[in-house]
Design a protein around this motif. Structure first.
Motif, PDB file in Angstrom:
ATOM      1  N   VAL A 160       1.474   2.523   7.116  1.00  0.00           N
ATOM      2  CA  VAL A 160       1.345   1.918   5.798  1.00  0.00           C
ATOM      3  C   VAL A 160       2.483   0.919   5.641  1.00  0.00           C
ATOM      4  CG1 VAL A 160       0.222   3.963   4.852  1.00  0.00           C
ATOM      5  CG2 VAL A 160       2.694   3.675   4.581  1.00  0.00           C
ATOM      6  N   SER A 161       2.367   0.064   4.612  1.00  0.00           N
ATOM      7  CA  SER A 161       3.351  -1.004   4.424  1.00  0.00           C
ATOM      8  C   SER A 161       3.808  -1.028   2.968  1.00  0.00           C
ATOM      9  CB  SER A 161       2.732  -2.359   4.789  1.00  0.00           C
ATOM     10  OG  SER A 161       2.129  -2.328   6.070  1.00  0.00           O
ATOM     11  N   TYR A 162       5.101  -1.196   2.775  1.00  0.00           N
ATOM     12  CA  TYR A 162       5.668  -1.258   1.418  1.00  0.00           C
ATOM     13  C   TYR A 162       6.258  -2.637   1.175  1.00  0.00           C
ATOM     14  CZ  TYR A 162       8.720  -0.377  -2.583  1.00  0.00           C
ATOM     15  OH  TYR A 162       9.338  -0.443  -3.806  1.00  0.00           O
ATOM     16  N   ALA A 171      -1.650   1.291   1.366  1.00  0.00           N
ATOM     17  CA  ALA A 171      -1.703   2.708   1.739  1.00  0.00           C
ATOM     18  C   ALA A 171      -2.716   3.054   2.816  1.00  0.00           C
ATOM     19  CB  ALA A 171      -1.989   3.535   0.489  1.00  0.00           C
ATOM     20  N   ALA A 172      -3.268   2.036   3.512  1.00  0.00           N
ATOM     21  CA  ALA A 172      -4.305   2.292   4.519  1.00  0.00           C
ATOM     22  C   ALA A 172      -5.424   3.128   3.893  1.00  0.00           C
ATOM     23  CB  ALA A 172      -3.703   2.931   5.770  1.00  0.00           C
ATOM     24  N   ASP A 173      -5.865   4.206   4.559  1.00  0.00           N
ATOM     25  CA  ASP A 173      -6.960   5.018   4.001  1.00  0.00           C
ATOM     26  C   ASP A 173      -6.482   5.962   2.897  1.00  0.00           C
ATOM     27  OD1 ASP A 173      -9.321   4.152   5.073  1.00  0.00           O
ATOM     28  OD2 ASP A 173      -9.273   5.491   6.801  1.00  0.00           O
ATOM     29  N   GLY A 174      -5.178   6.074   2.731  1.00  0.00           N
ATOM     30  CA  GLY A 174      -4.647   6.912   1.672  1.00  0.00           C
ATOM     31  C   GLY A 174      -5.050   6.406   0.296  1.00  0.00           C
ATOM     32  N   ASP A 218      10.121   3.080  -4.490  1.00  0.00           N
ATOM     33  CA  ASP A 218       9.861   2.739  -5.889  1.00  0.00           C
ATOM     34  C   ASP A 218       8.515   2.022  -5.935  1.00  0.00           C
ATOM     35  OD1 ASP A 218       9.910   2.118  -8.547  1.00  0.00           O
ATOM     36  OD2 ASP A 218      11.518   0.621  -8.394  1.00  0.00           O
ATOM     37  N   ILE A 219       7.447   2.767  -6.227  1.00  0.00           N
ATOM     38  CA  ILE A 219       6.087   2.235  -6.124  1.00  0.00           C
ATOM     39  C   ILE A 219       5.533   1.946  -7.521  1.00  0.00           C
ATOM     40  CG2 ILE A 219       3.734   2.693  -5.318  1.00  0.00           C
ATOM     41  CD1 ILE A 219       5.004   4.667  -3.281  1.00  0.00           C
ATOM     42  N   ALA A 220       5.061   0.722  -7.718  1.00  0.00           N
ATOM     43  CA  ALA A 220       4.412   0.349  -8.975  1.00  0.00           C
ATOM     44  C   ALA A 220       2.904   0.228  -8.815  1.00  0.00           C
ATOM     45  CB  ALA A 220       4.978  -0.973  -9.488  1.00  0.00           C
ATOM     46  N   THR A 221       2.462  -0.043  -7.590  1.00  0.00           N
ATOM     47  CA  THR A 221       1.033  -0.264  -7.321  1.00  0.00           C
ATOM     48  C   THR A 221       0.684   0.341  -5.972  1.00  0.00           C
ATOM     49  OG1 THR A 221       1.049  -2.352  -8.553  1.00  0.00           O
ATOM     50  CG2 THR A 221      -0.770  -2.014  -7.023  1.00  0.00           C
ATOM     51  N   ILE A 222      -0.443   1.028  -5.905  1.00  0.00           N
ATOM     52  CA  ILE A 222      -0.965   1.536  -4.636  1.00  0.00           C
ATOM     53  C   ILE A 222      -2.224   0.748  -4.309  1.00  0.00           C
ATOM     54  CG2 ILE A 222      -1.919   3.515  -3.401  1.00  0.00           C
ATOM     55  CD1 ILE A 222      -0.220   5.324  -5.183  1.00  0.00           C
ATOM     56  N   ALA A 223      -2.229   0.112  -3.153  1.00  0.00           N
ATOM     57  CA  ALA A 223      -3.356  -0.713  -2.722  1.00  0.00           C
ATOM     58  C   ALA A 223      -4.020  -0.066  -1.518  1.00  0.00           C
ATOM     59  CB  ALA A 223      -2.882  -2.130  -2.377  1.00  0.00           C
ATOM     60  N   PRO A 224      -5.075   0.721  -1.718  1.00  0.00           N
ATOM     61  CA  PRO A 224      -5.750   1.403  -0.611  1.00  0.00           C
ATOM     62  C   PRO A 224      -6.742   0.476   0.080  1.00  0.00           C
ATOM     63  CG  PRO A 224      -6.806   1.980  -2.658  1.00  0.00           C
ATOM     64  CD  PRO A 224      -5.668   1.060  -3.021  1.00  0.00           C
ATOM     65  N   LEU A 225      -7.298   0.939   1.173  1.00  0.00           N
ATOM     66  CA  LEU A 225      -8.295   0.163   1.901  1.00  0.00           C
ATOM     67  C   LEU A 225      -9.724   0.424   1.422  1.00  0.00           C
ATOM     68  CD1 LEU A 225      -6.898   0.157   5.557  1.00  0.00           C
ATOM     69  CD2 LEU A 225      -6.941  -1.703   3.881  1.00  0.00           C
ATOM     70  N   HIS A 226      -9.907   1.388   0.529  1.00  0.00           N
ATOM     71  CA  HIS A 226     -11.202   1.614  -0.124  1.00  0.00           C
ATOM     72  C   HIS A 226     -10.957   1.893  -1.599  1.00  0.00           C
ATOM     73  CE1 HIS A 226     -13.481   1.820   3.601  1.00  0.00           C
ATOM     74  NE2 HIS A 226     -12.718   2.799   4.062  1.00  0.00           N
TER      75      HIS A 226
END
Length: 397
Positions: A160-162, A171-174, A218-226
């Motif tokens: 995954v990449s931050y 977050a890849a498939d997460g 420090d995460i404000a947004t989660i960008a998944p692959l689905h």
């Protein structure tokens, strides 16, 4: 094949991190096994900075629309980097085409993924690559990506990449889910749970490891692959992932999957549900394994803390839809639950023994007695057995 869905979506993260994915409303079975009546999103993102970076590609099914989306966002700019987080075809299916369009792109990924890449694509000689490892960074100007390895979530090459400036976790498939963004009126947890349990569910340990790493960011947004980009109340989503990946029940309730040939075993299952409700059990969920979607059956088995498996004997063994259900439970590491059994058979009942033996092999599964045996059809004399099983299930709460 049909046309991709052409809705306007709200998966753009910012002016500088743009969504270029597609919605597939033409697919019937995701991974050729999971029903997706509302389709599936293939998410991909472009970061616009002094350098440009594309975060993953999409399934070949959506390649034509995705290619146009990427070109529109780049607006004539070169593509400097392709970051590949996961090599499964629903995310990597357009890599070959991307390299044709942008031959000077540099592929950025980890050692394992770069080793596996030639298994999927015959890329041109001399293609530029950058190998990254845990904690490696890629500076794009105002944006910097830090790479976090996530092996076996749910393939060995996953990372995954931050992005630290806008605090985005790619977050890849997460945190992915079935469905497309025009189905936002649906509860996210419903399709995210079904997605997680059926696709990632076996790999709870690696997911827990990744969650511990994510907790330091420090995460404000989660960008998944689905599915949708997640922006608010992230603690809710992360909390559910912690529950699912720890194999802890999410809700108190009794799930009753039944495998009935002529309907007699179904009547027994429904009678048990009636008794449980009369005794005050609030959540009792029935599932006809011969007709209901298997992925939803597995979702409910994991969601609730207790289960009563109810099956007919068949050819000296167990009715096949229950056999299939057991195989799914075993594959996805079903554990930490309480289970009871009802068997039916006209001359040599065997289903109970088989179900019990299978569940005894699972980690931390508590077996509840009595095992109920029905001979052909439900009779008044069988009711005390069901009452006793219901009492035992409620007592085990």
């Amino acid at each position: 094949m049909g046309k991709m869905c052409d809705f306007t979506f709200d998966n753009n993260i910012s002016e500088n991190i743009r969504f270029v994915g597609v919605a597939d409303k033409t697919i019937d079975l995701f991974e050729s096994q999971y029903e997706v009546p509302n389709g599936i999103m293939y998410n991909s993102y472009v970061i616009l900075d002094e350098k440009t970076a594309l975060m993953d590609t999409v399934d070949a099914r959506g390649m034509e629309e995705w290619e146009k989306n990427v070109a529109d966002v780049l607006a004539g700019r070169a593509l400097d980097y392709l970051v590949i987080q996961h090599l499964e075809p629903d995310h990597s299916g357009s890599i070959g085409r991307l390299v044709e369009i942008y031959p000077d792109v540099t592929i950025v990924s980890n050692k394992k993924l770069l080793q596996m890449l030639p298994q999927f694509f015959d890329l041109p000689e001399g293609i530029k690559t950058i190998e990254v490892a845990e904690g490696s960074t890629l500076n794009l100007g105002n944006h910097t990506l830090t790479f976090v390895m996530a092996p076996m979530v749910h393939w060995p090459e996953v990372m995954v990449s931050y992005e630290s400036t806008e605090k985005v976790l790619f977050a890849a498939d997460g945190f992915g889910s079935f469905g497309t963004l025009d189905q936002q009126e649906e509860d996210w947890a419903c399709e995210a749970r079904r997605y997680y349990i059926n696709i990632v569910g076996k790999y709870g340990g690696p997911v827990q490891t990744l969650l511990k790493k994510a907790a330091t960011l420090d995460i404000a947004t989660i960008a998944p692959l689905h599915g949708p980009v997640l922006r608010e109340n992230l603690g809710y989503y992360i909390g559910l992932y912690d529950t699912w990946s720890s194999y802890r029940p999410e809700d108190s309730g009794v799930f009753i999957p039944y495998a009935s040939i002529h309907g007699n075993t179904a009547k027994v299952a429904k009678k048990l549900a009636e008794i449980l409700k009369a005794k005050g059990e609030e959540k009792v969920i029935l599932c006809d394994l011969a007709r209901d979607d298997m992925s939803e059956a597995l979702e409910d088995a994991y969601r609730y803390d207790r289960m009563v498996m109810c099956a007919s004997t068949y050819d000296g063994g167990i009715f096949l839809c229950m056999q299939d259900f057991i195989a799914h439970l075993q594959t996805k590491a079903y554990q930490n639950r309480t289970v009871g059994f009802i068997e039916n058979g006209s001359w040599a009942p065997q289903a109970g023994r088989i179900m019990k033996a299978a569940m005894e092999k699972q980690k931390n599964v508590t077996i509840v007695e009595p095992m109920v045996t029905i001979k052909s059809t439900l009779k008044e004399s069988d009711i005390p057995q069901l009452e006793a099983l219901a009492d035992a299930m409620i007592a085990s709460k």
